[in-house]
Scaffold this motif. Structure first.
Motif, PDB file in Angstrom:
ATOM      1  N   VAL A 132       0.845  -1.196   0.000  1.00 48.30           N
ATOM      2  CA  VAL A 132       0.000   0.000   0.000  1.00 48.30           C
ATOM      3  C   VAL A 132       0.883   1.249   0.000  1.00 48.30           C
ATOM      4  O   VAL A 132       2.011   1.231   0.481  1.00 48.30           O
ATOM      5  CB  VAL A 132      -0.958   0.030   1.210  1.00 48.30           C
ATOM      6  N   SER A 133       0.334   2.335  -0.549  1.00 48.81           N
ATOM      7  CA  SER A 133       1.115   3.563  -0.682  1.00 48.81           C
ATOM      8  C   SER A 133       0.174   4.748  -0.863  1.00 48.81           C
ATOM      9  O   SER A 133      -0.995   4.577  -1.222  1.00 48.81           O
ATOM     10  CB  SER A 133       2.062   3.452  -1.883  1.00 48.81           C
ATOM     11  N   ASP A 134       0.716   5.934  -0.622  1.00 50.50           N
ATOM     12  CA  ASP A 134      -0.033   7.156  -0.925  1.00 50.50           C
ATOM     13  C   ASP A 134       0.496   7.801  -2.206  1.00 50.50           C
ATOM     14  O   ASP A 134       0.376   9.016  -2.399  1.00 50.50           O
ATOM     15  CB  ASP A 134       0.007   8.142   0.244  1.00 50.50           C
ATOM     16  N   VAL A 135       1.077   6.992  -3.084  1.00 47.21           N
ATOM     17  CA  VAL A 135       1.598   7.503  -4.348  1.00 47.21           C
ATOM     18  C   VAL A 135       0.483   8.190  -5.132  1.00 47.21           C
ATOM     19  O   VAL A 135      -0.611   7.639  -5.283  1.00 47.21           O
ATOM     20  CB  VAL A 135       2.241   6.368  -5.185  1.00 47.21           C
ATOM     21  N   PRO A 136       0.715   9.398  -5.629  1.00 48.56           N
ATOM     22  CA  PRO A 136      -0.316  10.109  -6.407  1.00 48.56           C
ATOM     23  C   PRO A 136      -0.420   9.516  -7.813  1.00 48.56           C
ATOM     24  O   PRO A 136       0.406   9.800  -8.669  1.00 48.56           O
ATOM     25  CB  PRO A 136       0.182  11.552  -6.423  1.00 48.56           C
ATOM     26  N   ILE A 137      -1.430   8.707  -8.028  1.00 47.12           N
ATOM     27  CA  ILE A 137      -1.575   7.995  -9.296  1.00 47.12           C
ATOM     28  C   ILE A 137      -1.693   8.956 -10.472  1.00 47.12           C
ATOM     29  O   ILE A 137      -1.180   8.687 -11.566  1.00 47.12           O
ATOM     30  CB  ILE A 137      -2.802   7.062  -9.251  1.00 47.12           C
ATOM     31  N   ILE A 186      14.011   1.220  -4.267  1.00 45.73           N
ATOM     32  CA  ILE A 186      13.658  -0.133  -4.677  1.00 45.73           C
ATOM     33  C   ILE A 186      12.377  -0.082  -5.521  1.00 45.73           C
ATOM     34  O   ILE A 186      11.711   0.960  -5.599  1.00 45.73           O
ATOM     35  CB  ILE A 186      13.441  -1.068  -3.468  1.00 45.73           C
ATOM     36  N   ASN A 187      12.053  -1.203  -6.127  1.00 43.24           N
ATOM     37  CA  ASN A 187      10.821  -1.333  -6.909  1.00 43.24           C
ATOM     38  C   ASN A 187       9.623  -1.338  -5.969  1.00 43.24           C
ATOM     39  O   ASN A 187       9.418  -2.267  -5.204  1.00 43.24           O
ATOM     40  CB  ASN A 187      10.882  -2.635  -7.708  1.00 43.24           C
ATOM     41  N   GLY A 188       8.815  -0.293  -6.060  1.00 49.21           N
ATOM     42  CA  GLY A 188       7.641  -0.191  -5.191  1.00 49.21           C
ATOM     43  C   GLY A 188       6.344  -0.578  -5.888  1.00 49.21           C
ATOM     44  O   GLY A 188       5.265  -0.371  -5.336  1.00 49.21           O
ATOM     45  N   GLY A 189       6.461  -1.155  -7.122  1.00 40.50           N
ATOM     46  CA  GLY A 189       5.245  -1.483  -7.859  1.00 40.50           C
ATOM     47  C   GLY A 189       4.620  -0.224  -8.429  1.00 40.50           C
ATOM     48  O   GLY A 189       5.311   0.691  -8.859  1.00 40.50           O
ATOM     49  N   PHE A 230       4.648   7.721   1.637  1.00 43.02           N
ATOM     50  CA  PHE A 230       4.468   6.449   2.334  1.00 43.02           C
ATOM     51  C   PHE A 230       4.414   5.273   1.360  1.00 43.02           C
ATOM     52  O   PHE A 230       3.800   5.349   0.296  1.00 43.02           O
ATOM     53  CB  PHE A 230       3.183   6.480   3.157  1.00 43.02           C
ATOM     54  N   TRP A 231       5.051   4.187   1.742  1.00 48.76           N
ATOM     55  CA  TRP A 231       4.965   2.912   1.028  1.00 48.76           C
ATOM     56  C   TRP A 231       5.292   1.812   2.025  1.00 48.76           C
ATOM     57  O   TRP A 231       6.213   1.936   2.825  1.00 48.76           O
ATOM     58  CB  TRP A 231       5.951   2.854  -0.133  1.00 48.76           C
ATOM     59  N   GLN A 232       4.504   0.743   1.986  1.00 47.10           N
ATOM     60  CA  GLN A 232       4.759  -0.378   2.881  1.00 47.10           C
ATOM     61  C   GLN A 232       4.221  -1.663   2.266  1.00 47.10           C
ATOM     62  O   GLN A 232       3.044  -1.733   1.882  1.00 47.10           O
ATOM     63  CB  GLN A 232       4.100  -0.148   4.246  1.00 47.10           C
ATOM     64  N   ASP A 239       4.858  -6.874   9.465  1.00 42.84           N
ATOM     65  CA  ASP A 239       4.347  -5.830   8.573  1.00 42.84           C
ATOM     66  C   ASP A 239       2.839  -5.681   8.715  1.00 42.84           C
ATOM     67  O   ASP A 239       2.316  -4.563   8.751  1.00 42.84           O
ATOM     68  CB  ASP A 239       4.678  -6.168   7.117  1.00 42.84           C
ATOM     69  N   LYS A 240       2.145  -6.805   8.777  1.00 42.79           N
ATOM     70  CA  LYS A 240       0.679  -6.781   8.927  1.00 42.79           C
ATOM     71  C   LYS A 240       0.279  -6.078  10.226  1.00 42.79           C
ATOM     72  O   LYS A 240      -0.624  -5.236  10.242  1.00 42.79           O
ATOM     73  CB  LYS A 240       0.122  -8.202   8.909  1.00 42.79           C
ATOM     74  N   GLN A 241       0.954  -6.410  11.301  1.00 39.26           N
ATOM     75  CA  GLN A 241       0.643  -5.810  12.589  1.00 39.26           C
ATOM     76  C   GLN A 241       0.915  -4.305  12.589  1.00 39.26           C
ATOM     77  O   GLN A 241       0.166  -3.524  13.175  1.00 39.26           O
ATOM     78  CB  GLN A 241       1.455  -6.506  13.683  1.00 39.26           C
ATOM     79  N   LYS A 242       1.960  -3.908  11.878  1.00 37.23           N
ATOM     80  CA  LYS A 242       2.281  -2.480  11.764  1.00 37.23           C
ATOM     81  C   LYS A 242       1.185  -1.736  11.016  1.00 37.23           C
ATOM     82  O   LYS A 242       0.732  -0.662  11.447  1.00 37.23           O
ATOM     83  CB  LYS A 242       3.620  -2.321  11.044  1.00 37.23           C
ATOM     84  N   LEU A 243       0.719  -2.304   9.909  1.00 36.79           N
ATOM     85  CA  LEU A 243      -0.331  -1.669   9.121  1.00 36.79           C
ATOM     86  C   LEU A 243      -1.641  -1.615   9.904  1.00 36.79           C
ATOM     87  O   LEU A 243      -2.363  -0.613   9.857  1.00 36.79           O
ATOM     88  CB  LEU A 243      -0.517  -2.419   7.802  1.00 36.79           C
TER      89      LEU A 243
END
Length: 259
Positions: A132-137, A186-189, A230-232, A239-243
């Motif tokens: 998940v990310s807040d990347v502006p599509i 890194i590659n964030g998709g 943000f990207w995670q 990671d799941k618990q953090k999100l």
């Protein structure tokens, strides 16, 4: 523009959750992380999705087959000779979702190749079903259109997991928490691709991140959209618990939608 989601892997690094369901269907606040990703795209006006399923693909199909019922207020009336239902409130999103069984052991490139006919001869978006990310599509797409290359990849800097030791010989001079400045991109998709990308993928055994991306990079056709927000990814139970914690505290940066 269609959005392709890679959701067919085994999720072995989060096996505590993925033994009974695909990793993209692991939930954050009762909703699969796949749902969170789709909500991000919907916020920017994209509602046509192609899901590359594989491991436990029936789980994904069942989820969307019953999604309308799960998100609506309905009265079921079985008193007459004909069963009747009244839909009071429809809370489902205006999505068109195509779930494609791309094979159990197919590699990422092979999964993309298998959905070529669903995309057609047009540009499309692509991301992984576990990040998940807040990347502006909108700005990502604008950047992609500006350079005219085959692929734009969102480049992100992940948070460091371990502390940094500053050493002088065997002596530790200082200890500090690792920051994002200590790691490279890194590659964030969250990619945008031209349909020519399908010509670079041979078949089921092709790993998209290897031969196809390496080849177009060599040809100068791979561009990076730097995203410093943000990207995670959700690779592990940690990671799941953090999100989940971020969501519960109302501090989920990827929640760019209002409702």
């Amino acid at each position: 523009m269609k959005v392709v989601l890679l959701a067919g892997g085994f999720g072995t690094r989060i096996s505590e959750e993925s033994q009974s369901r695909p990793k993209p269907m692991i939930e954050i606040d009762g909703k699969p992380i796949l749902w969170h990703i789709m909500k991000t795209y919907l916020h920017y006006g994209y509602n046509e999705f192609i899901i590359c399923a594989g491991y436990r693909q029936e789980y994904i199909k069942n989820y969307f087959a019953h999604y309308f019922l799960q998100t609506s207020d309905i009265t079921f009336d079985f008193r007459g000779s004909e069963n009747h239902r009244d839909i009071h409130t429809d809370k489902s999103e205006p999505w068109e979702v195509t779930v494609v069984d791309t094979g159990l052991n197919t590699m990422t490139g092979g999964r993309i190749k298998r959905i070529a006919s669903y995309v057609g001869n047009e540009p499309f978006m692509l991301t992984y079903g576990d990040g998940v990310s807040d990347v502006p599509i909108d700005k990502l797409l604008e950047f992609h259109k500006s350079h005219g290359k085959i692929c734009t990849m969102t480049a992100v800097k992940p948070e460091g997991r371990f502390g940094i030791l500053d050493l002088e010989g065997d002596k530790i001079k200082s200890f500090r928490e690792k920051s994002r400045q200590d790691v490279g991109y890194i590659n964030g998709g969250f990619m945008v691709l031209q349909p020519e990308i399908f010509d670079y993928i041979e078949g089921d055994g092709t790993t998209f991140e290897r031969e196809p991306l390496e080849r177009i990079a060599d040809e100068g056709q791979l561009m990076a959209y730097r995203h410093n927000g943000f990207w995670q990814c959700m690779d592990t139970l940690r990671d799941k618990q953090k999100l989940e914690k971020m969501w519960a505290e109302g501090k989920a940066p990827w929640k760019v939608w209002d409702k």
